[in-house]
Structure formats: C-alpha cells, structure tokens
Design an enzyme around this catalytic site. Structure first.
Site, PDB file in Angstrom:
ATOM      1  N   LYS A   1      -0.686  17.820  25.674  1.00 60.32           N
ATOM      2  CA  LYS A   1       0.600  17.521  26.320  1.00 60.32           C
ATOM      3  C   LYS A   1       0.430  17.359  27.832  1.00 60.32           C
ATOM      4  CE  LYS A   1       2.684  21.253  24.724  1.00 60.32           C
ATOM      5  NZ  LYS A   1       3.730  22.258  24.472  1.00 60.32           N
TER       6      LYS A   1
ATOM      7  N   LYS B   1      -0.581  19.822  29.776  1.00 57.85           N
ATOM      8  CA  LYS B   1      -0.264  21.116  30.387  1.00 57.85           C
ATOM      9  C   LYS B   1      -1.509  21.986  30.419  1.00 57.85           C
ATOM     10  CE  LYS B   1       3.638  23.253  29.258  1.00 57.85           C
ATOM     11  NZ  LYS B   1       4.695  23.871  28.416  1.00 57.85           N
TER      12      LYS B   1
END
Length: 137
Positions: free
Chosen positions: A44, A46
């Site tokens: 993602k 992240k």
C-alpha cells in the site's frame, strides 16, 4: 453472539486506536481485529515503525480484543466475515463508503475518529523533530 470485525495497521498505538476499538467492542459480544502485515502495508506504500508481530501483540493484549488475525490483502474481508460469522464490520469514518459493498454480508459501521490524534500526524511530528535534531548537530 454478535461478532464485530475491524481492520487497521495500529502503528504507534495511541489513544485514538484504543477509543476506536472500545467503540467497536461495544457493538457486539466478540471483537476480532485484523492487523495489517508489514508486507501488505508495503504494498500500500506504507512503512510502519513497529513490526507486525509487535503491533499484533499489543492489540491482542487488550482485554476488549478477543482475537487478532493478520490482514494480508484487500480481498480477504468478505472471506473473514464468512469465516468468523461476523455480524458487524467496523472502520473509522475516514473510510466512509469504501466498504459499503459488504453490506449484503453484515452491518457496516463507520465510527468517528478521535479528535486531535492520528498516526500520520505523530509520524510527521517525529520526522520534523528528527530534522531539527540533525540541523542542530
């Protein structure tokens, strides 16, 4: 038995996380929390400060949490709902509308975030503090 399911990264665990989990637990008899794995977060874009195993252990240590499972993909939610006989799916209201497709499988509830706290803001503050310290050296 009403089973509540929620998902999150829970990095730098803070009062906002706790309040969300408390409100989620109040909606049922059992709370299952899916904690995002490091690999899923990387996909993602992240990056977490705290590794998955530690984040999962912190969440599992809460007496309001009955079970912690790994979140490894976006697609697993519907399978988890079926597997655990979930009656209520809960997310923070920053995700409002994003999981409405699950309403045919269970109730979908978006809870308000706790004012004044967010992991993103904590990370930004830490980065700024780090920059200031580097400049002072």
């Amino acid at each position: 038995m009403n089973t509540v399911l929620t998902y999150g990264t829970f990095d730098l665990f803070h009062i906002g996380h706790l309040r969300l989990l408390e409100r989620a637990r109040a909606l049922g008899d059992r709370l299952i929390v899916a904690v995002s794995t490091d690999t899923f977060n990387e996909g993602k874009g992240k990056r977490t400060v705290i590794p998955y195993a530690d984040r999962a252990a912190i969440v599992q240590a809460l007496k309001i949490v009955d079970e912690v499972i790994p979140e490894e993909s976006w697609e697993q939610k519907r399978d988890d709902i079926r597997r655990f006989n979930v009656t209520t799916f809960v997310m923070g209201d920053d995700w409002a509308g994003k999981f409405d497709d699950l309403k045919d499988a269970c109730d979908v509830v978006y809870l308000p975030r706790t004012d004044g706290i967010s992991t993103t803001e904590l990370k930004q503050s830490m980065a700024l503090l780090g920059q200031i310290i580097r400049e002072l050296r």
